[in-house]
Design a protein around this motif. Sequence first.
Motif, short mmCIF file in Angstrom:
data_model
loop_
_atom_site.label_atom_id
_atom_site.label_comp_id
_atom_site.label_asym_id
_atom_site.label_seq_id
_atom_site.Cartn_x
_atom_site.Cartn_y
_atom_site.Cartn_z
N TYR A 171 0.82 -1.21 0.00
CA TYR A 171 0.00 0.00 0.00
C TYR A 171 0.85 1.26 0.00
O TYR A 171 1.95 1.28 0.55
CB TYR A 171 -0.92 0.02 1.24
N MET A 172 0.29 2.30 -0.60
CA MET A 172 0.86 3.64 -0.48
C MET A 172 -0.04 4.42 0.48
O MET A 172 -1.23 4.54 0.26
CB MET A 172 0.94 4.36 -1.83
N ILE A 173 0.57 4.93 1.55
CA ILE A 173 -0.18 5.75 2.50
C ILE A 173 0.15 7.21 2.23
O ILE A 173 1.31 7.61 2.30
CB ILE A 173 0.20 5.41 3.96
N VAL A 174 -0.86 7.99 1.92
CA VAL A 174 -0.71 9.43 1.74
C VAL A 174 -1.29 10.09 2.97
O VAL A 174 -2.51 10.13 3.16
CB VAL A 174 -1.41 9.93 0.46
N ASP A 175 -0.42 10.59 3.83
CA ASP A 175 -0.84 11.23 5.08
C ASP A 175 -0.62 12.73 4.93
O ASP A 175 0.49 13.23 5.06
CB ASP A 175 -0.02 10.66 6.25
N PHE A 176 -1.71 13.44 4.65
CA PHE A 176 -1.65 14.87 4.35
C PHE A 176 -2.52 15.59 5.36
O PHE A 176 -3.73 15.64 5.25
CB PHE A 176 -2.15 15.10 2.93
N GLY A 177 -1.87 16.13 6.39
CA GLY A 177 -2.61 16.77 7.47
C GLY A 177 -2.55 18.27 7.41
O GLY A 177 -2.35 18.88 6.36
N VAL A 191 2.63 -9.49 9.35
CA VAL A 191 3.78 -8.61 9.55
C VAL A 191 3.62 -7.42 8.63
O VAL A 191 3.48 -7.57 7.41
CB VAL A 191 5.12 -9.32 9.26
N MET A 192 3.63 -6.22 9.21
CA MET A 192 3.51 -5.00 8.42
C MET A 192 4.86 -4.32 8.40
O MET A 192 5.39 -3.89 9.42
CB MET A 192 2.44 -4.07 9.03
N GLU A 193 5.42 -4.21 7.20
CA GLU A 193 6.77 -3.69 7.04
C GLU A 193 6.74 -2.39 6.23
O GLU A 193 6.13 -2.33 5.15
CB GLU A 193 7.65 -4.71 6.33
N ILE A 194 7.38 -1.37 6.76
CA ILE A 194 7.51 -0.10 6.04
C ILE A 194 8.69 -0.23 5.07
O ILE A 194 9.82 -0.51 5.49
CB ILE A 194 7.75 1.07 7.00
N LEU A 195 8.43 -0.05 3.79
CA LEU A 195 9.48 -0.19 2.79
C LEU A 195 10.20 1.13 2.51
O LEU A 195 11.41 1.14 2.25
CB LEU A 195 8.91 -0.74 1.48
N ALA A 196 9.47 2.23 2.53
CA ALA A 196 10.08 3.53 2.23
C ALA A 196 9.17 4.64 2.71
O ALA A 196 7.95 4.48 2.77
CB ALA A 196 10.33 3.67 0.72
N VAL A 197 9.77 5.77 3.07
CA VAL A 197 9.01 6.96 3.44
C VAL A 197 9.63 8.17 2.76
O VAL A 197 10.82 8.21 2.47
CB VAL A 197 8.98 7.21 4.97
N ALA A 198 8.80 9.13 2.49
CA ALA A 198 9.25 10.43 1.98
C ALA A 198 8.23 11.45 2.43
O ALA A 198 7.09 11.10 2.78
CB ALA A 198 9.37 10.42 0.45
N GLY A 199 8.61 12.70 2.45
CA GLY A 199 7.63 13.68 2.91
C GLY A 199 8.16 15.08 3.01
O GLY A 199 9.27 15.39 2.56
N ALA A 247 3.67 16.27 -5.30
CA ALA A 247 4.08 15.23 -6.26
C ALA A 247 5.46 14.67 -5.96
O ALA A 247 5.70 13.46 -6.12
CB ALA A 247 4.03 15.80 -7.68
N SER A 248 6.38 15.50 -5.53
CA SER A 248 7.77 15.07 -5.35
C SER A 248 7.92 13.93 -4.34
O SER A 248 8.57 12.91 -4.64
CB SER A 248 8.64 16.27 -4.95
N PRO A 249 7.36 14.02 -3.11
CA PRO A 249 7.49 12.90 -2.16
C PRO A 249 6.83 11.61 -2.64
O PRO A 249 7.29 10.52 -2.30
CB PRO A 249 6.81 13.42 -0.89
N VAL A 250 5.75 11.71 -3.43
CA VAL A 250 5.10 10.52 -3.97
C VAL A 250 6.08 9.76 -4.86
O VAL A 250 6.26 8.53 -4.73
CB VAL A 250 3.82 10.89 -4.77
N ARG A 251 6.75 10.49 -5.75
CA ARG A 251 7.71 9.85 -6.66
C ARG A 251 8.91 9.32 -5.89
O ARG A 251 9.44 8.25 -6.20
CB ARG A 251 8.16 10.85 -7.73
N SER A 311 11.42 2.68 -2.63
CA SER A 311 10.90 1.33 -2.36
C SER A 311 11.25 0.35 -3.48
O SER A 311 11.04 -0.85 -3.33
CB SER A 311 9.38 1.37 -2.19
N ARG A 312 11.75 0.89 -4.59
CA ARG A 312 12.09 0.09 -5.78
C ARG A 312 10.86 -0.61 -6.36
O ARG A 312 10.94 -1.71 -6.91
CB ARG A 312 13.20 -0.92 -5.47
N LEU A 313 9.71 0.05 -6.20
CA LEU A 313 8.46 -0.47 -6.74
C LEU A 313 7.90 0.51 -7.76
O LEU A 313 8.22 1.70 -7.74
CB LEU A 313 7.43 -0.67 -5.62
N SER A 314 7.05 0.01 -8.62
CA SER A 314 6.32 0.88 -9.54
C SER A 314 4.90 1.02 -9.01
O SER A 314 4.47 0.27 -8.12
CB SER A 314 6.28 0.27 -10.94
#
Length: 576
Positions: free
Chosen positions: A183-189, A204-212, A297-301, A307-310
């Motif tokens: 999943y991609m979590i978009v947390d925009f507060g 098991v829930m594993e965080i693969l990458a974060v940006a923000g 847009a920048s943190p999404v990319r 994460s090395r995912l598309s």
Amino acid sequence: MSRNVHEHKINISELRVIMNYIGIDLGTTNSLAVCYRNEKAEIIKNSLGDNYLPSVVSIDDNGEILVGRVAKERLISHPSATAAEFKRIMGLRQTVTLSGRSFSPEELSSLVLRRIKEDAEAYLGEPVTEAVISVPAYFDDNCRTATKLAAKLSGIYVERLVNEPSAAALAYQARHGFGDGTYMIVDFGGGTLDISIVDSFDSVMEILAVAGDNHLGGKDFNEAIAYYFCKENGIDMNTLSPDDKAIVYRLAEECKISLTTQPMAMMIANIGGKQLSLTLDNNKLIEVCSAVFERVASPVRKALHDSRLSIDDIDDIILVGGSCKMPTVRAFIEKITGKRPCTDIDPDTAIAQGAGIFAGIKDRNDKLKDIILTDICPFSLGTDVLDIQSRESVMDFIIDRNSPLPTSREHIYSAVNDGQTVSKFKFYQGESRVPSRNLYIGELCVKHPPARKHQPTCTARMTYDINGILVVDVTTLADNKHYSHVMLSSSNNMSDEEINTALKKMETLKISPADKEENRLLIARAERIYEEALPEERYMIDNALGSFKAALNMQNNRRIHEAAEDLAALLDNLEY
């Protein structure tokens, strides 16, 4: 220089088991608390019966501290005595002045947490001693340390902070049955944007990458609308009085909120004896806030890249945070990803619910005992080294960003001069190649036998655990001497004396009792609407407010109730 890299995982054992656990979403705009009982996350209502507590603090004329809705109403009528959005400066050596008194953002946040603690204890009927607090995934060491300090000042013990997107993923999984997926979590507060890629497999829930972006949120939409309002009405925003500026900002926020459910919204303000107006729809909002959307847009990319995912590997996009309720934000996320986001969880409460579920995990709830939530290091960690060719100081990253936690890695370092007997390590957090552009978190100086130039002299190991504790170990190779230090960011590390002083300061503050909040809220609302009212409307507010205060002075409950109803009805009519 040469270096060998070794890695191993650190086993962290639980040291405390406290039953009175709650989860807290300490937000920029609003905060709320959740407990886990009866096999579900349950929102804790505050003294006014609301789910949310506005993250606003004010000081009244008697020196009492007001927190929440009452304080928020005073943003316009008493701007110099009221503070909001202080989460944005958490971890910075900045202060906020209220009625001539100075407060750090940690102290202001502690007042919000104290009110949450009091409300939770009243709701649950038992003491609350411990909490899991959610923080933006992109919070650095300063911000995380500051959040724990705020909790300590409020009387809450916090061992573990949970990243907001991780909490949101827990809430999503709880609703959908803890299945497998990515999943991609978009947390925009209100004040921060976090993008996280989360993988769930076999509980098991594993965080693969974060940006923000720690300085991007709903407030930026409010500012863009406010500036556009002034521009369209031929006003220079910088020339407005603090009171008029506060009015414009509040109306801009209300306009933004209206556009989440309505196709069109209007701003009307009485400024300088003139009635000014602006009409907006969502298409125009996209144009007015184009710079804000570009920053989204920048943190999404970046998160996808790290994460090395598309985007095709993502099973669902989960939107949380108040700004994600905006149709324009949802449409923009769909446009840049090509996927329609999930909208079946409440963006306002998802993070708090996830924090509550995690509190249940920490409390060893039987239903949640098999769920494992891993975390990552959101920033790279390393030390400065001398580049042999350029002779300039550059970063050597020991722990890379997005490394799973807990983790431990070491590098070998060599002498830079013949006869060198001392090696000084300066440690930083950040992504820049230039050390001074990163967050300095401490240093360690070690002595060793004389070494030749380029001869290996030391190993430096950095160990980062799930609770955000960073330990640096340096071992000299020639004589096997060992040096160890727990690193805390020096720019935010308060001494014991400073913490004790802050605790005493918090104890001496007069906090407005919760049982007076409804009356205070009504008075604060009347004062706020009075600021914006026309002369004939002010006359009516004066009369109704005077009657209400007279009833309060008489302490006649029936008269108070009747006068409150009359005042509230008048305010409803004037405001809507």
